[in-house]
Design a protein around this motif. Sequence first.
Motif, PDB file in Angstrom:
ATOM      1  N   ILE A 170     -28.104   9.802  39.639  1.00 44.27           N
ATOM      2  CA  ILE A 170     -26.805   9.816  40.304  1.00 44.27           C
ATOM      3  C   ILE A 170     -25.927  10.823  39.592  1.00 44.27           C
ATOM      4  O   ILE A 170     -25.734  10.739  38.383  1.00 44.27           O
ATOM      5  N   ARG A 173     -19.048  10.985  39.916  1.00 44.04           N
ATOM      6  CA  ARG A 173     -18.620   9.585  39.981  1.00 44.04           C
ATOM      7  C   ARG A 173     -17.662   9.371  41.141  1.00 44.04           C
ATOM      8  O   ARG A 173     -17.236  10.330  41.794  1.00 44.04           O
TER       9      ARG A 173
ATOM     10  N   THR B  56     -34.684  11.896  29.929  1.00 43.98           N
ATOM     11  CA  THR B  56     -35.107  12.953  30.845  1.00 43.98           C
ATOM     12  C   THR B  56     -33.937  13.898  31.102  1.00 43.98           C
ATOM     13  O   THR B  56     -32.776  13.539  30.901  1.00 43.98           O
ATOM     14  N   LEU B  58     -32.930  14.688  33.902  1.00 48.14           N
ATOM     15  CA  LEU B  58     -32.163  14.075  34.985  1.00 48.14           C
ATOM     16  C   LEU B  58     -31.113  13.113  34.407  1.00 48.14           C
ATOM     17  O   LEU B  58     -29.967  13.085  34.867  1.00 48.14           O
ATOM     18  N   GLN B  61     -28.327  15.114  33.125  1.00 50.57           N
ATOM     19  CA  GLN B  61     -27.557  15.617  34.253  1.00 50.57           C
ATOM     20  C   GLN B  61     -26.583  14.546  34.769  1.00 50.57           C
ATOM     21  O   GLN B  61     -25.429  14.832  35.080  1.00 50.57           O
ATOM     22  N   GLU B  62     -27.072  13.296  34.838  1.00 53.16           N
ATOM     23  CA  GLU B  62     -26.230  12.190  35.310  1.00 53.16           C
ATOM     24  C   GLU B  62     -24.995  12.036  34.417  1.00 53.16           C
ATOM     25  O   GLU B  62     -23.866  11.925  34.889  1.00 53.16           O
ATOM     26  N   SER B  65     -22.519  15.065  34.564  1.00 49.10           N
ATOM     27  CA  SER B  65     -21.684  15.158  35.757  1.00 49.10           C
ATOM     28  C   SER B  65     -20.688  14.007  35.825  1.00 49.10           C
ATOM     29  O   SER B  65     -19.716  14.057  36.558  1.00 49.10           O
ATOM     30  N   TYR B  66     -20.934  12.968  35.055  1.00 50.87           N
ATOM     31  CA  TYR B  66     -20.042  11.804  35.088  1.00 50.87           C
ATOM     32  C   TYR B  66     -18.793  12.021  34.227  1.00 50.87           C
ATOM     33  O   TYR B  66     -17.682  11.730  34.638  1.00 50.87           O
ATOM     34  N   TYR B  67     -19.002  12.525  33.014  1.00 52.56           N
ATOM     35  CA  TYR B  67     -17.883  12.616  32.072  1.00 52.56           C
ATOM     36  C   TYR B  67     -17.173  13.953  32.176  1.00 52.56           C
ATOM     37  O   TYR B  67     -17.783  15.001  32.007  1.00 52.56           O
ATOM     38  N   SER B  68     -15.875  13.891  32.432  1.00 54.78           N
ATOM     39  CA  SER B  68     -15.156  15.145  32.646  1.00 54.78           C
ATOM     40  C   SER B  68     -14.943  15.911  31.342  1.00 54.78           C
ATOM     41  O   SER B  68     -14.638  17.092  31.378  1.00 54.78           O
TER      42      SER B  68
END
Lengths: 695, 160
Positions: A170, A173, B56, B58, B61-62, B65-68
Amino acid sequence: MSDLVHLTIDGKPIEAPAGTLLIDAVRKYGIEIPAFCYYEGLALQAACRMCLVEVEKMPKLQTACTLPVAEGMVVRTETPVVADARKAMLELVLTNHPLDCPVCDKGGECELQDMTFRYGAGEGRFNETKQHIDEKQWSPVVFFDRPRCILCYRCVRICNEGMGVAALGIANRAVTSEIIPNEADHLNCDECGMCIDVCPVGALTSGPYRYKTRPWEMDHIATICAHCADGCKTTLGVRNNSIIRANNRDHSGLNGDFLCVKGRFAFDYGASQERLQTPLARVDGKLEPISWTRALKTIAAKFGEVRQRGGAFGVIGSNHTTNEENYYLQKFARQGLGTNNIDHHRTGDVITLIDALAGKGGQLATVEDIYNAPAVVVLGCDLSHQHPMLAYQLRANVRHHQAQIYPITPGPVREDNQATRSLRVDKGGEVEALGSLAAELKQAGGVVILYGDPVKGDAVRKLVDFGESLGVPVKYVALVDYSNSRGAIEMGLTPELLPGMTPSNTGGMRIGQMLASTDLDVLWVVGANPLKNRAALAGKPFLVVQDLFRTETAEQADIVLPAGSAYEKNGTVTNVCGQVQMLKKGIGAMGTKTDLDIFALLAKEMKLDLGPATPDALLAEIRTTVKGYDVVLAVLATGGAAMTGVNGPVAIDVPVDAIHSANDTMYTSGSISRYSKALTSLMEYPGELYSGKSK
Amino acid sequence: MTFSPELEAKFDKLMKSYPPGRLRSALVPMLLFGQDELGSITPELIDEIVNRIGVTRLQVQEVLSYYSMLHTKPLGRHHVQVCTNISCLLRGGDKLWDHVCERTGLKNKEVSADGQVSIEEVECIGACSWAPAVQVNYDFHHNVTREELDRLLDGLEKKQ
Ligand code: SF4
Ligand code: SF4
Ligand code: SF4
Ligand code: FES
Ligand code: FES
């Protein structure tokens, strides 16, 4: 954990074992609590809030998917408050949902559509413009449509937990969250389509299926997968006599929701352009079409003449034909042609196991045992590749029961990721290596041992001796390759054994000997490709081949008969564990006949009296005459799997050199794979997981 | 890739800070410390972390992309973050943000041509009691007025 807890649901008293989740507990009582993110057997997510219920003495609505039952609990699952909450959740879910149901593959069997209908959430108060995002193709079989995704994370969890692949994640957010594949813009994975299967909406769709039909326009036919020996139940979606989809729609059977890439997508081989549609006969050295009548008459005349003069026959059977076909074929050979030269490609040593377990009973593991055993040892097999469903059940066993697992292989396998301990040994050394596990296995209190083709003959006996020495219940699976490899052995397709593993006590040629013989007058090959390597036969027998395609063997034949595939016939097959299940005819193929019909027509032409030749009559005969096959008809007829009880001793010399697994991978299926568009399109994705490149 | 001895020491400490099987918990701090040293999260840094803690790509990547506060493109040497979330907004944070944009001529997440300054509009940075708040790299500035902001920015220019 098995103490019963008593509670009240919607005014009804119910009970459930302590620890059961409310959402599961009510099902047995005919109450359905809606859920998007909850998926049985996977980690809890509690993301969608669709399962909200009222629980007395609890101040707020509770998520039934995470709430374990408690003594005296009073729950209401459908009240105005609950309905309002669900409606509000749907309104949020639909904020950016395109509502393109009319052109969505999922329309008609979409959980979001059903819920919206149920709670009447037809109007939203959001008037922001919907954000369109173009659909993406992640592989030949997996497509992703972001705006339709409701972020339930089922796909992510099935890929992580169920498949052990972890190809989905995913990104971002909140409103910008989206599901992403492991290779930036594409998937490097098993291509199993499990993610598509579990997706409650039309966000993940299947390449081969998309835009081909509306779900309600298909007939749904439950049968058994035609590929490996695991015996997954599958529902064929059939329209206009063609298979459009395969998924195990009702999650029944040995595999539950599971199908691997072959079961889910490789049903298409039967529809290949290369499919034979008429018999062929050799005329002036070339194979030319002839009519069924002439083909059958020619064969019958030849068979009759050779029999008359006491000539020699050889018969090679299949790993894919049904028990009834195999049984009838050996009868044809032994009684009709008077030969014991009958064999098939042997892929695992079942016979020694049955002999070594003689008199012990109940020591053949079922698929359920693989899911329940406290410890599982896998010897000499890359289980995730060669037995995808067994590997899936094994992963579930680790997740749900913390099973200890021990792969013993020459190189890394996926099972290592969950293994208590992996042993690396050269091929052939597997059984020797077991000794070091004895203490742990004893401690575990119960073991299932699966072994591949490197373990055969004496090694199997040593394996059973080892198992016996543990003093805890041990069960075994002799791994074999194909959908009815097991049934080929047990229905008597070897010279050594009659049906029911009864020694024939008569000599007979094995495949190798038949191919090398200069004495055979007739060689009859049914659904097998023994000349795959294009080697020429040593002798010049009259070669009859029954197959779907012009295989290398068919190319050398004098007569080729176009046969029906497993999806085109009724009958039973026996899976790798010895569990019998029923095939149901899904479609017919123009110009072909089932192998059984071909046998019966030939018998008639030759005026042989071999008894009735319908699947039902033969199954009845098998159930009453074949040792171990007195299975309950009702179990089979209702789509269940019935365990056989074949028992030793089997006092024969097992020709261990004749046993070779084809070592198929996840993307191959013997001679079939090349005719499946789905599988050939996926060859570019060879599952680099195993070469370690992607991790 | 090779890191400074200080960063290596930090990584070593992190690798020892979690119970067995939980090494992936080190991911966020490793990314942050790595970013501090390299100026951004580079593919090489990701490779290194993947190898060290067995997650991994991936998964990285998760998290990325989540934490600014994790950045894959280099920021300015001074990264000026202005909070415009509710408390700061009520106390004029949005005006501070407009001012920063105007003075630097930059847009959100842009870096000045000389690479010295970058600006970002951020959500609550946990300094509501002293709103409006501005953060430059790891330093907090509380109850910021327009004049103070100017002095702050002047100071950054001088530091160059
Ligand atoms: S197709 Fe199978 S392996 Fe590939 S992403 Fe979907 S669930 Fe995972
Ligand atoms: S793609 Fe489907 S399964 Fe995956 S999160 Fe979205 S809705 Fe759920
Ligand atoms: S695991 Fe075997 S039986 Fe099951 S779907 Fe795959 S090929 Fe078919
Ligand atoms: S099913 Fe309970 S929150 Fe999704
Ligand atoms: S709102 Fe700005 S610091 Fe909390």
